[in-house]
Write an enzyme that holds these catalytic residues in place. Structure first.
Site, PDB file in Angstrom:
ATOM      1  N   GLY A  17       1.266  -1.578  -0.458  1.00  0.00           N
ATOM      2  CA  GLY A  17       0.478  -0.046  -0.176  1.00  0.00           C
ATOM      3  C   GLY A  17       0.901   0.982  -0.161  1.00  0.00           C
ATOM      4  O   GLY A  17       1.922   0.733  -0.014  1.00  0.00           O
ATOM      5  N   PHE A  18       0.192   2.281  -0.148  1.00  0.00           N
ATOM      6  CA  PHE A  18       0.854   3.515  -0.320  1.00  0.00           C
ATOM      7  C   PHE A  18       2.474   3.687   1.278  1.00  0.00           C
ATOM      8  O   PHE A  18       3.021   4.309   0.814  1.00  0.00           O
ATOM      9  CB  PHE A  18      -0.169   4.764  -0.059  1.00  0.00           C
ATOM     10  CG  PHE A  18       0.346   5.556   0.733  1.00  0.00           C
ATOM     11  CD1 PHE A  18       1.521   6.947  -0.085  1.00  0.00           C
ATOM     12  CD2 PHE A  18      -0.196   6.904   1.767  1.00  0.00           C
ATOM     13  CE1 PHE A  18       1.828   7.948   0.739  1.00  0.00           C
ATOM     14  CE2 PHE A  18       0.137   8.126   1.759  1.00  0.00           C
ATOM     15  CZ  PHE A  18       0.553   8.825   1.290  1.00  0.00           C
ATOM     16  N   GLY A  43      -3.595  -2.079  -2.320  1.00  0.00           N
ATOM     17  CA  GLY A  43      -2.700  -2.004  -2.962  1.00  0.00           C
ATOM     18  C   GLY A  43      -1.950  -2.439  -4.309  1.00  0.00           C
ATOM     19  O   GLY A  43      -2.855  -3.530  -4.398  1.00  0.00           O
ATOM     20  N   THR A  99     -10.689  -7.258   8.567  1.00  0.00           N
ATOM     21  CA  THR A  99      -9.466  -7.678   7.756  1.00  0.00           C
ATOM     22  C   THR A  99      -8.877  -6.497  10.119  1.00  0.00           C
ATOM     23  O   THR A  99      -8.175  -6.794  10.486  1.00  0.00           O
ATOM     24  CB  THR A  99      -9.248  -6.375   7.044  1.00  0.00           C
ATOM     25  OG1 THR A  99      -8.712  -6.914   6.303  1.00  0.00           O
ATOM     26  CG2 THR A  99      -8.106  -5.618   7.596  1.00  0.00           C
ATOM     27  N   ASN A 106      -4.049 -11.650  14.413  1.00  0.00           N
ATOM     28  CA  ASN A 106      -3.635 -13.594  13.395  1.00  0.00           C
ATOM     29  C   ASN A 106      -2.469 -12.418  14.528  1.00  0.00           C
ATOM     30  O   ASN A 106      -1.475 -13.075  13.558  1.00  0.00           O
ATOM     31  CB  ASN A 106      -4.381 -13.361  12.262  1.00  0.00           C
ATOM     32  CG  ASN A 106      -5.310 -13.958  11.605  1.00  0.00           C
ATOM     33  OD1 ASN A 106      -5.351 -15.273  12.718  1.00  0.00           O
ATOM     34  ND2 ASN A 106      -5.840 -14.133  11.008  1.00  0.00           N
ATOM     35  N   TYR A 152     -14.679   1.347   9.672  1.00  0.00           N
ATOM     36  CA  TYR A 152     -13.376   1.847   9.816  1.00  0.00           C
ATOM     37  C   TYR A 152     -13.546   1.944  10.632  1.00  0.00           C
ATOM     38  O   TYR A 152     -12.358   1.735  11.650  1.00  0.00           O
ATOM     39  CB  TYR A 152     -13.412   2.908   8.418  1.00  0.00           C
ATOM     40  CG  TYR A 152     -11.548   3.371   8.190  1.00  0.00           C
ATOM     41  CD1 TYR A 152     -10.889   1.915   8.384  1.00  0.00           C
ATOM     42  CD2 TYR A 152     -11.594   4.360   8.451  1.00  0.00           C
ATOM     43  CE1 TYR A 152      -9.202   3.048   7.696  1.00  0.00           C
ATOM     44  CE2 TYR A 152     -10.041   4.801   8.567  1.00  0.00           C
ATOM     45  CZ  TYR A 152      -8.538   3.470   8.627  1.00  0.00           C
ATOM     46  OH  TYR A 152      -7.315   4.329   8.485  1.00  0.00           O
ATOM     47  N   TYR A 166      -4.617  -7.720  24.678  1.00  0.00           N
ATOM     48  CA  TYR A 166      -3.002  -9.094  24.168  1.00  0.00           C
ATOM     49  C   TYR A 166      -2.115  -8.269  25.462  1.00  0.00           C
ATOM     50  O   TYR A 166      -1.376  -8.902  25.912  1.00  0.00           O
ATOM     51  CB  TYR A 166      -2.400  -8.806  23.190  1.00  0.00           C
ATOM     52  CG  TYR A 166      -3.051  -9.652  21.715  1.00  0.00           C
ATOM     53  CD1 TYR A 166      -4.924  -9.700  22.183  1.00  0.00           C
ATOM     54  CD2 TYR A 166      -2.686 -10.575  21.763  1.00  0.00           C
ATOM     55  CE1 TYR A 166      -4.864 -10.753  20.865  1.00  0.00           C
ATOM     56  CE2 TYR A 166      -2.856 -12.263  21.042  1.00  0.00           C
ATOM     57  CZ  TYR A 166      -3.959 -12.315  20.468  1.00  0.00           C
ATOM     58  OH  TYR A 166      -5.083 -13.118  20.200  1.00  0.00           O
ATOM     59  N   ARG A 193      -9.305   9.605  -1.620  1.00  0.00           N
ATOM     60  CA  ARG A 193      -8.138  11.050  -0.469  1.00  0.00           C
ATOM     61  C   ARG A 193      -7.958  12.159  -1.091  1.00  0.00           C
ATOM     62  O   ARG A 193      -8.100  12.281  -2.120  1.00  0.00           O
ATOM     63  CB  ARG A 193      -7.946   9.807  -0.202  1.00  0.00           C
ATOM     64  CG  ARG A 193      -8.102   8.608   1.139  1.00  0.00           C
ATOM     65  CD  ARG A 193      -6.602   8.150   2.158  1.00  0.00           C
ATOM     66  NE  ARG A 193      -5.780   6.695   1.239  1.00  0.00           N
ATOM     67  CZ  ARG A 193      -4.958   6.521   1.335  1.00  0.00           C
ATOM     68  NH1 ARG A 193      -4.558   6.493   2.594  1.00  0.00           N
ATOM     69  NH2 ARG A 193      -4.742   5.367   0.900  1.00  0.00           N
TER      70      ARG A 193
HETATM   71  P1  NAD Z   1      -3.516   1.955   1.587  1.00  0.00           P
HETATM   72  O1  NAD Z   1      -5.051   0.932   1.177  1.00  0.00           O
HETATM   73  O2  NAD Z   1      -2.596   2.021   0.628  1.00  0.00           O
HETATM   74  O3  NAD Z   1      -3.046   0.509   2.116  1.00  0.00           O
HETATM   75  C1  NAD Z   1      -3.005  -1.099   2.712  1.00  0.00           C
HETATM   76  C2  NAD Z   1      -2.855  -1.827   2.148  1.00  0.00           C
HETATM   77  O4  NAD Z   1      -3.887  -2.944   3.058  1.00  0.00           O
HETATM   78  C3  NAD Z   1      -2.440  -2.270   1.071  1.00  0.00           C
HETATM   79  O5  NAD Z   1      -1.631  -2.111   0.296  1.00  0.00           O
HETATM   80  C4  NAD Z   1      -3.783  -3.412   1.197  1.00  0.00           C
HETATM   81  O6  NAD Z   1      -4.159  -3.902  -0.375  1.00  0.00           O
HETATM   82  C5  NAD Z   1      -3.793  -4.175   1.869  1.00  0.00           C
HETATM   83  N1  NAD Z   1      -4.703  -5.310   2.993  1.00  0.00           N
HETATM   84  C6  NAD Z   1      -6.489  -4.304   2.656  1.00  0.00           C
HETATM   85  N2  NAD Z   1      -6.486  -5.323   3.607  1.00  0.00           N
HETATM   86  C7  NAD Z   1      -5.567  -6.469   3.711  1.00  0.00           C
HETATM   87  C8  NAD Z   1      -5.650  -7.788   4.233  1.00  0.00           C
HETATM   88  N3  NAD Z   1      -7.419  -8.527   4.346  1.00  0.00           N
HETATM   89  N4  NAD Z   1      -4.732  -8.975   4.602  1.00  0.00           N
HETATM   90  C9  NAD Z   1      -3.654  -8.305   3.801  1.00  0.00           C
HETATM   91  N5  NAD Z   1      -2.846  -6.892   2.931  1.00  0.00           N
HETATM   92  C10 NAD Z   1      -4.502  -6.310   3.233  1.00  0.00           C
HETATM   93  O7  NAD Z   1      -3.466   2.127   2.938  1.00  0.00           O
HETATM   94  P2  NAD Z   1      -2.526   3.375   3.256  1.00  0.00           P
HETATM   95  O8  NAD Z   1      -2.960   4.475   3.493  1.00  0.00           O
HETATM   96  O9  NAD Z   1      -1.349   3.132   3.177  1.00  0.00           O
HETATM   97  O10 NAD Z   1      -2.739   3.297   5.090  1.00  0.00           O
HETATM   98  C11 NAD Z   1      -1.970   2.129   5.542  1.00  0.00           C
HETATM   99  C12 NAD Z   1      -2.289   2.191   6.778  1.00  0.00           C
HETATM  100  O11 NAD Z   1      -2.141   3.822   7.783  1.00  0.00           O
HETATM  101  C13 NAD Z   1      -3.930   1.390   7.070  1.00  0.00           C
HETATM  102  O12 NAD Z   1      -3.942   0.391   8.176  1.00  0.00           O
HETATM  103  C14 NAD Z   1      -4.434   2.983   7.270  1.00  0.00           C
HETATM  104  O13 NAD Z   1      -6.084   2.370   8.629  1.00  0.00           O
HETATM  105  C15 NAD Z   1      -3.371   3.617   8.164  1.00  0.00           C
HETATM  106  N6  NAD Z   1      -3.559   5.219   8.324  1.00  0.00           N
HETATM  107  C16 NAD Z   1      -3.323   5.530   7.190  1.00  0.00           C
HETATM  108  C17 NAD Z   1      -3.451   6.980   7.032  1.00  0.00           C
HETATM  109  C18 NAD Z   1      -3.272   8.041   5.262  1.00  0.00           C
HETATM  110  O14 NAD Z   1      -3.494   9.435   5.913  1.00  0.00           O
HETATM  111  N7  NAD Z   1      -2.767   7.477   4.838  1.00  0.00           N
HETATM  112  C19 NAD Z   1      -4.362   8.015   8.010  1.00  0.00           C
HETATM  113  C20 NAD Z   1      -4.633   6.944   8.762  1.00  0.00           C
HETATM  114  C21 NAD Z   1      -4.635   5.424   9.535  1.00  0.00           C
END
Ligand code: NAD
Length: 322
Positions: A17-18, A43, A99, A106, A152, A166, A193
Site C-alpha cells: 500500500g501507500f 495496494g 481485517t 492473527n 473503519y 493482548y 482521498r
Molecule cells: P492503503 O490502502 O494504500 O494500504 C493498505 C494495504 O493493506 C493495501 O496494500 C491493501 O492491499 C492491504 N490490505 C488490506 N486488507 C488486507 C488484508 N486483509 N490482508 C492483507 N493485506 C490487506 O492505505 P495506507 O494509506 O497505506 O494505510 C496503511 C495503514 O495506515 C492502514 O491501516 C490505515 O488505516 C492507516 N492509516 C493511514 C492514514 C493515511 O492518511 N494514509 C491515516 C490513518 C491511518
C-alpha cells in the site's frame, strides 16, 4: 527515545500500500531484512516493483484475516494492512471489519507466540467528529457506530482494544500509532482521498470537487514524516498507550484546493481548473488536528515537511505516473 540501528528482520503487513511500501523502502535503507505481506486489496505490486531482486526483501501474498502458515524468524511487526480510503473501506464493510478484528488478532498472535514487538497503525478516525480540538490521545472520541464510516472507525477502535487486551492478558509488547491524514507519492489517483483526488482532477483538467462548503479542516502530513514517526515509535520505550502521528498545521479544504489548483497550473503551464461544491458526506468530520505534545516529549519526533513542499513533490510524482 531509544532508536536502535541494529539490523532486524521485520514483517510489514499492508506492504504493497501507500504507507507500507514507503515504510519498506525506509526499513531496507536502514539495512534491515523485510517481509512484506499483502492481499493486494487496495495496494499494488507496482509499489514494490523496484525491489523485485532486492536480496533483503520478500513479498508474500496473504490475507491477514486468515492465520499465517509458515513464517521465518522475525524481530518486529508493523501492522498496516487495512483499506484506508472511504471508497475502499466502504466497498465491503464486513471485510473491513474482519481485517480490523480478525486480521489484527492473527498478527497479534504472531507477536505473542514469538515474544516480539508489534506496532499497530490506528487512525485519527477513532476520534470521529471531535468535540475536543485539537485532539490529544486522552480524548475518547465521538464516533457513530451505525453509519457508513463505522466499519473503519469502529474497526480501528476495536483493533486498539484488541492490542490493549493482548498487552494486559498476554504481555505482548505493543505500540499504537494514531495516524492523521498522510499524503505523498504512491497514494493512488482516484483512491478517494482528498489530496490525491484534487491533484488527479487538476492534472486531468477537471474541476476540483469539494464535498461541503470548504470550511472543514484537516492537518496534512507528508509521508516521510509519518514513516519517521512510525519508526521512532516502534523503537522507543513508550508503550503506555496510543501516540498521535500527524502534522499539527491545520488547513481548510478550501485552502488545500486553491493551493493544488495553483501549483498544478504553475507546474504544467495549463489554465487553472475550477473548484466546485457538492453535498457534504455523511459523518465526515468537520475539523481534525492532532495534538502532538506526547510524540514530541516521548519520542523526540515532530513533522518537518511543510505542506507546500510536500504538495509539489506529490504533484511531480503524479505527473510521472501519467
Ligand atoms: P492503503 O490502502 O494504500 O494500504 C493498505 C494495504 O493493506 C493495501 O496494500 C491493501 O492491499 C492491504 N490490505 C488490506 N486488507 C488486507 C488484508 N486483509 N490482508 C492483507 N493485506 C490487506 O492505505 P495506507 O494509506 O497505506 O494505510 C496503511 C495503514 O495506515 C492502514 O491501516 C490505515 O488505516 C492507516 N492509516 C493511514 C492514514 C493515511 O492518511 N494514509 C491515516 C490513518 C491511518
Amino acid at each position: 527515545m531509544n532508536v536502535t540501528n541494529k539490523p532486524k528482520t521485520i514483517l510489514v503487513t499492508g506492504g504493497a500500500g501507500f504507507l507500507g511500501s514507503n515504510l519498506i523502502d525506509f526499513l531496507l535503507q536502514k539495512g534491515n531484512r523485510v517481509i512484506g505481506v499483502d492481499s493486494f486489496e487496495t495496494g499494488s505490486p507496482e509499489n514494490l516493483q523496484h525491489l523485485h531482486n532486492h536480496p533483503q526483501f520478500t513479498l508474500v501474498n496473504h490475507n491477514i484475516q486468515y492465520p499465517f502458515q509458515e513464517l521465518e524468524e522475525i524481530d518486529q511487526i508493523y501492522n498496516l494492512a487495512c483499506p484506508a480510503s472511504p471508497i475502499h473501506y466502504q466497498k465491503s464493510p464486513v471485510k473491513t471489519l474482519r481485517t480490523c478484528f480478525l486480521g489484527t488478532e492473527n498478527v497479534l498472535e504472531i507477536a505473542k507466540s514469538r515474544g516480539i514487538r508489534i506496532l499497530h497503525t490506528s487512525t485519527s478516525e477513532v476520534y470521529g467528529e471531535p468535540q475536543v480540538h485539537p485532539q490529544p490521545e486522552t480524548y475518547w472520541g465521538n464516533v457513530n457506530s451505525f453509519g457508513p464510516r463505522a466499519c473503519y472507525d469502529e474497526g480501528k477502535r476495536v483493533a486498539e482494544s484488541l492490542c490493549y487486551a493482548y498487552r494486559e492478558q498476554f504481555g505482548v509488547d505493543i505500540r499504537i500509532a494514531r495516524i492523521f491524514n498522510t499524503y505523498g507519492p504512491r497514494m493512488r489517483a482516484g483512491d478517494g482521498r482528498v489530496v490525491s483526488n484534487f491533484i488527479a482532477a487538476a492534472l486531468a483538467g477537471r474541476d476540483v470537487c469539494i464535498t461541503g462548503d470548504g470550511t472543514a479542516t484537516r492537518s496534512f502530513q507528508f509521508v516521510t514524516d509519518c514513516i519517521e514517526g512510525l519508526y521512532t515509535l516502534m523503537n522507543s520505550d513508550y508503550r503506555e498507550g496510543p501516540v498521535n502521528i500527524g502534522n499539527d498545521v491545520e488547513t481548510s479544504i478550501q485552502a488545500l484546493a486553491e493551493k493544488i489548483v495553483d501549483f498544478v497550473a504553475n507546474t504544467t503551464g495549463k489554465e487553472k481548473v475550477n473548484i466546485t461544491y457538492h453535498p457534504r458526506l455523511i459523518d465526515d468530520p468537520s475539523v481534525r488536528k492532532p495534538q502532538i505534545t506526547l510524540a514530541k516529549a516521548k519520542l523526540g519526533w515532530a513533522p518537518v515537511v511543510p505542506l507546500d513542499f510536500g504538495l509539489q513533490k506529490t504533484i511531480e510524482w503524479h505527473m510521472h505516473q501519467t
